[in-house]
Design a protein around this motif. Structure first.
Motif, PDB file in Angstrom:
ATOM      1  N   LEU A  34     -63.924  92.218  -1.417  1.00 33.01           N
ATOM      2  CA  LEU A  34     -63.338  92.557  -2.706  1.00 33.01           C
ATOM      3  C   LEU A  34     -64.482  92.615  -3.696  1.00 33.01           C
ATOM      4  O   LEU A  34     -65.157  91.610  -3.934  1.00 33.01           O
ATOM      5  CB  LEU A  34     -62.309  91.504  -3.130  1.00 33.01           C
ATOM      6  CG  LEU A  34     -61.831  91.563  -4.589  1.00 33.01           C
ATOM      7  CD1 LEU A  34     -61.252  92.925  -4.941  1.00 33.01           C
ATOM      8  CD2 LEU A  34     -60.818  90.447  -4.853  1.00 33.01           C
ATOM      9  N   LEU A  35     -64.713  93.793  -4.268  1.00 34.91           N
ATOM     10  CA  LEU A  35     -65.825  93.987  -5.188  1.00 34.91           C
ATOM     11  C   LEU A  35     -65.345  93.934  -6.630  1.00 34.91           C
ATOM     12  O   LEU A  35     -64.376  94.602  -7.000  1.00 34.91           O
ATOM     13  CB  LEU A  35     -66.508  95.324  -4.909  1.00 34.91           C
ATOM     14  CG  LEU A  35     -67.045  95.515  -3.478  1.00 34.91           C
ATOM     15  CD1 LEU A  35     -67.695  96.877  -3.326  1.00 34.91           C
ATOM     16  CD2 LEU A  35     -68.013  94.398  -3.119  1.00 34.91           C
ATOM     17  N   ILE A  36     -66.033  93.122  -7.425  1.00 29.05           N
ATOM     18  CA  ILE A  36     -65.766  93.021  -8.862  1.00 29.05           C
ATOM     19  C   ILE A  36     -67.049  93.440  -9.574  1.00 29.05           C
ATOM     20  O   ILE A  36     -67.919  92.612  -9.858  1.00 29.05           O
ATOM     21  CB  ILE A  36     -65.345  91.591  -9.259  1.00 29.05           C
ATOM     22  CG1 ILE A  36     -64.158  91.126  -8.404  1.00 29.05           C
ATOM     23  CG2 ILE A  36     -64.990  91.534 -10.747  1.00 29.05           C
ATOM     24  CD1 ILE A  36     -63.753  89.673  -8.639  1.00 29.05           C
ATOM     25  N   PRO A  37     -67.230  94.747  -9.805  1.00 17.20           N
ATOM     26  CA  PRO A  37     -68.514  95.224 -10.342  1.00 17.20           C
ATOM     27  C   PRO A  37     -68.757  94.752 -11.773  1.00 17.20           C
ATOM     28  O   PRO A  37     -67.819  94.529 -12.539  1.00 17.20           O
ATOM     29  CB  PRO A  37     -68.365  96.747 -10.288  1.00 17.20           C
ATOM     30  CG  PRO A  37     -66.886  96.993 -10.310  1.00 17.20           C
ATOM     31  CD  PRO A  37     -66.269  95.840  -9.580  1.00 17.20           C
ATOM     32  N   LEU A  38     -70.026  94.599 -12.071  1.00 17.15           N
ATOM     33  CA  LEU A  38     -70.418  94.277 -13.438  1.00 17.15           C
ATOM     34  C   LEU A  38     -69.916  95.377 -14.363  1.00 17.15           C
ATOM     35  O   LEU A  38     -70.080  96.565 -14.098  1.00 17.15           O
ATOM     36  CB  LEU A  38     -71.947  94.167 -13.508  1.00 17.15           C
ATOM     37  CG  LEU A  38     -72.574  93.574 -14.760  1.00 17.15           C
ATOM     38  CD1 LEU A  38     -72.147  92.121 -14.942  1.00 17.15           C
ATOM     39  CD2 LEU A  38     -74.097  93.664 -14.666  1.00 17.15           C
ATOM     40  N   SER A  39     -69.308  94.972 -15.458  1.00 18.68           N
ATOM     41  CA  SER A  39     -68.665  95.912 -16.373  1.00 18.68           C
ATOM     42  C   SER A  39     -69.661  96.909 -16.953  1.00 18.68           C
ATOM     43  O   SER A  39     -70.837  96.592 -17.168  1.00 18.68           O
ATOM     44  CB  SER A  39     -67.997  95.129 -17.505  1.00 18.68           C
ATOM     45  OG  SER A  39     -67.645  95.982 -18.573  1.00 18.68           O
ATOM     46  N   ILE A  40     -69.180  98.110 -17.245  1.00 16.95           N
ATOM     47  CA  ILE A  40     -70.024  99.113 -17.894  1.00 16.95           C
ATOM     48  C   ILE A  40     -70.422  98.671 -19.300  1.00 16.95           C
ATOM     49  O   ILE A  40     -71.365  99.201 -19.877  1.00 16.95           O
ATOM     50  CB  ILE A  40     -69.343 100.492 -17.957  1.00 16.95           C
ATOM     51  CG1 ILE A  40     -68.005 100.413 -18.707  1.00 16.95           C
ATOM     52  CG2 ILE A  40     -69.144 101.065 -16.576  1.00 16.95           C
ATOM     53  CD1 ILE A  40     -67.368 101.766 -18.953  1.00 16.95           C
TER      54      ILE A  40
END
Length: 358
Positions: A280-286
């Motif tokens: 489950l990927l929680i990418p760093l916000s833009i």
């Protein structure tokens, strides 16, 4: 020119150092002398000096390259100029046959200095779109290697090629018994490893804490929370153990992990892919980055290699709901992961790299 000397550079985050860590032993085995150029106080200095204490490390000045307005945009070019002069002095003394850059702000003055000294520069770009530092440094490079084929659309085609991910072989040699000693967990029970990046993630850490009872009732939790982020209120919690940051221990911890929750840095997610770990990927916000992790996560989600939950939508409920989906679709995700292209080893990459040396 010293044909047996190579200079490496890259820093700012662990992702800009990990490939260098992997190829240093391979280059040493081939008889090369390695020098590292990094910043005065970046994470690269800590990583390199801790893992390779006898390797010469040279510190230089570097300025941050920003895509937004800041008063520091007026002073930082002078830091880059000073760093370039420092790097040029180092390169003239060391006389390497090649400079390899993994990116990050500190790599720009090194790439410029190498061009001025007529030393070939080779760059590696891990993300789907090149970072600003690599975009600038590419003008001075002999060649740019990429992980994603799509990245070639953003680079000069005559000097760029896609070679796929480079995976450290030690990741495949995790030991369950070592992991059990490190954690006190049992390998046969469902284990979830949570990684918020080298600096940790306050928001992910908060969601873990809010859901700790539900999580520990279903999983053994290995939480890599980031330096300075250990929570004393969770110490001793059954089925839960936290580490600020791990290095050599990671292959063992991944060995007993059935699921991964992580940021979406390219190096890490390709390692999980190679290990066939549902993620489950929680990418760093833009809003906190240039958006490279969002693009990486989108790519993995579209390929079926992972599920994605954007940080803007991260709540106590959305986290648990998406985690439930990860468990539900575990087998389908692993099946998709087996269709991915094969990776390269650090030894194979060094062979490619050395073809560009003088």
């Amino acid at each position: 020119m010293n044909n047996n000397t190579i200079v490496l550079t890259g820093g700012g985050t662990a992702g800009h150092v990990s490939l260098n860590e992997a190829i240093i032993p391979e280059l040493i085995k081939k008889g090369y002398k390695i020098h590292y150029i990094g910043s005065y106080d970046g994470i690269e200095k800590t990583i390199i000096q801790e893992n390779f204490p006898t390797l010469p490390y040279h510190s230089i000045s570097n300025g941050k390259l920003r895509r937004y307005f800041s008063v520091k945009n007026f002073s930082d070019p002078f830091k880059v100029l000073y760093g370039t002069l420092q790097a040029l002095s180092i390169l003239r003394k060391v006389k390497p046959s090649i400079v390899f850059s993994k990116g990050g702000f500190v790599s720009v003055p090194v790439a410029i200095a190498a061009k001025l000294a007529n030393i070939p520069v080779v760059i590696h770009e891990s993300d789907l779109t090149p970072g600003l530092a690599n975009k600038i440094a590419s003008s001075f490079a002999e060649h740019i290697f990429t992980v994603f084929e799509e990245t070639l659309n953003y680079l000069p085609k005559e000097k760029a090629s896609s070679i796929g991910a480079i995976i450290r072989p030690d990741l495949f040699f995790g030991n369950e018994e070592v992991a059990e000693r490190l954690t006190g967990f049992q390998a046969e029970k469902n284990t979830l490893i949570i990684m918020g990046g080298s600096q940790g993630s306050a928001k992910i850490n908060e969601v873990i804490k809010d859901n700790i009872e539900a999580l520990t009732s279903k999983f053994q939790i290995i939480h890599l929370c980031g330096k300075g982020n250990l929570d004393a209120t969770l110490t001793g919690k059954p089925n839960y153990i936290a580490f600020e940051y791990v290095t050599d221990e990671l292959p063992h911890l991944l060995k007993i992990s059935d699921y991964v929750i992580s940021r979406a840095g390219s190096n890490s997610i390709f390692e999980f892919l190679e290990l066939k770990k549902p993620m489950l990927l929680i990418p760093l916000s833009i809003h906190a980055s240039r958006g490279d992790q969002v693009l990486n996560a989108n790519f993995f989600e579209n390929k079926g290699y992972a599920l994605k939950l954007e940080e803007e939508h991260l709540t106590t409920k959305s986290f648990m709901d998406t985690l439930s989906d990860l468990v539900k679709y575990k087998e389908e995700i692993i099946d998709k992961q087996f269709t991915a292209d094969s990776s390269k080893t650090p030894d194979q990459f060094t062979e490619l790299l050395l073809t560009y040396k003088k």
